[in-house]
Design an enzyme around this catalytic site. Structure first.
Site, PDB file in Angstrom:
ATOM      1  CD  GLU A  49      -3.108  -0.844   2.194  1.00  0.00           C
ATOM      2  OE1 GLU A  49      -2.919  -0.003   3.102  1.00  0.00           O
ATOM      3  OE2 GLU A  49      -4.117  -1.567   2.146  1.00  0.00           O
ATOM      4  CG  ASP A  60      -3.619   8.882   7.655  1.00  0.00           C
ATOM      5  OD1 ASP A  60      -3.704   7.648   7.782  1.00  0.00           O
ATOM      6  OD2 ASP A  60      -3.747   9.470   6.573  1.00  0.00           O
TER       7      ASP A  60
END
Length: 268
Positions: A49, A60
């Site tokens: 990824e 995040d």
């Protein structure tokens, strides 16, 4: 998309779990991106990824936020990310690469243009953490027609009806977020996640992988029991973050990932 499907078919036939590392494109340096990707594959990665840096990465935690900021300061944008995959493909035509990020950079680039360029560069799938369901329904056919998988996310707060719908449209693999919150948090609940993972795997035709909270070989092995694979991000990004040169970054990638590969191979 076919590389993802073939990878999971091979792993299933071997009774092995997928190891999926996440790194931010352009961090710890522009030069390190492709060598680190190759180092991860050598250390046992099955899928990579590759994070697309974004200025407002709301899903995040601090580690990946700062990684994204550093990459943006180096001028990394979507064009660089695609070029990185293109260069990686010159010597690796097998390992699937999934881009992970947010919708805005793709909209600015142009969805149709992005799709064309992503496929040409060798991208296999895209995971957009802030993609609304209605826009997913618009983008999915465009991606599918080009052979690009739109990876979907599910979490502990995803409703049963939503899970049923996601299970029906999931492509490549379904990414289960082990807890609600941001990446990098340390509050893994293996029992609760395991219950949900077993239910998801019974519902969907695609593999189910789990991420968030996986920091080392022990946590990877625990979570892999009820999943088809695990994603490790923040802990790896931390290990790479201050690597002073490409060789050091590659050595750290190998040193971090190899124990996880060994631990997963012990899970049946």
């Amino acid at each position: 998309m076919h590389r993802i499907d073939e990878t999971f078919r091979r792993l299933r036939a071997q009774s092995r779990k997928a190891l999926i590392p996440f790194i931010t494109a352009g961090d710890p340096s522009l030069e390190a991106a492709v060598p680190v990707m190759h180092a991860l594959v050598r250390a046992g990665a099955d899928v990579i990824e590759l994070g697309v840096p974004f200025s407002d990465p709301m899903a995040d935690g601090p580690v990946i936020q700062h990684s994204s900021e550093r990459a943006l300061q180096r001028g990394v944008g979507l064009a660089y990310v695609l070029q990185t995959v293109d260069v990686f493909r010159q010597s690796d035509a097998v390992t699937p690469v999934v881009l992970m990020g947010y919708l805005n950079p793709l909209e600015i680039y142009g969805i149709a243009r992005f799709t064309q360029h992503a496929v040409a560069c060798g991208v296999d799938g895209v995971l957009l953490v802030d993609l609304p369901p209605e826009e997913a329904d618009e983008i999915r056919p465009i991606f599918s027609a080009a052979g690009l998988a739109l990876i979907v996310l599910a979490s502990p707060t995803t409703s049963a009806s939503r899970l049923a719908r996601l299970s029906g449209v999931a492509q490549g693999y379904l990414y289960y977020v082990s807890f609600s919150g941001v990446t990098g948090a340390d509050r893994l609940d293996a029992q609760s996640a395991g219950d949900r993972l077993r239910g998801l795997r019974a519902q969907t035709q695609v593999p189910v992988v789990v991420g968030f909270g996986i920091r080392d070989a022990a946590s990877a092995a625990v979570m892999a029991v009820d999943a088809d694979g695990v994603v490790v991000g923040s802990a790896l990004v931390t290990a790479l973050s201050d690597a002073p040169d490409v060789d050091t970054a590659c050595r750290r990638a190998d040193a971090f990932l190899a124990p996880l590969r060994q631990a997963l191979d012990a899970v049946k």
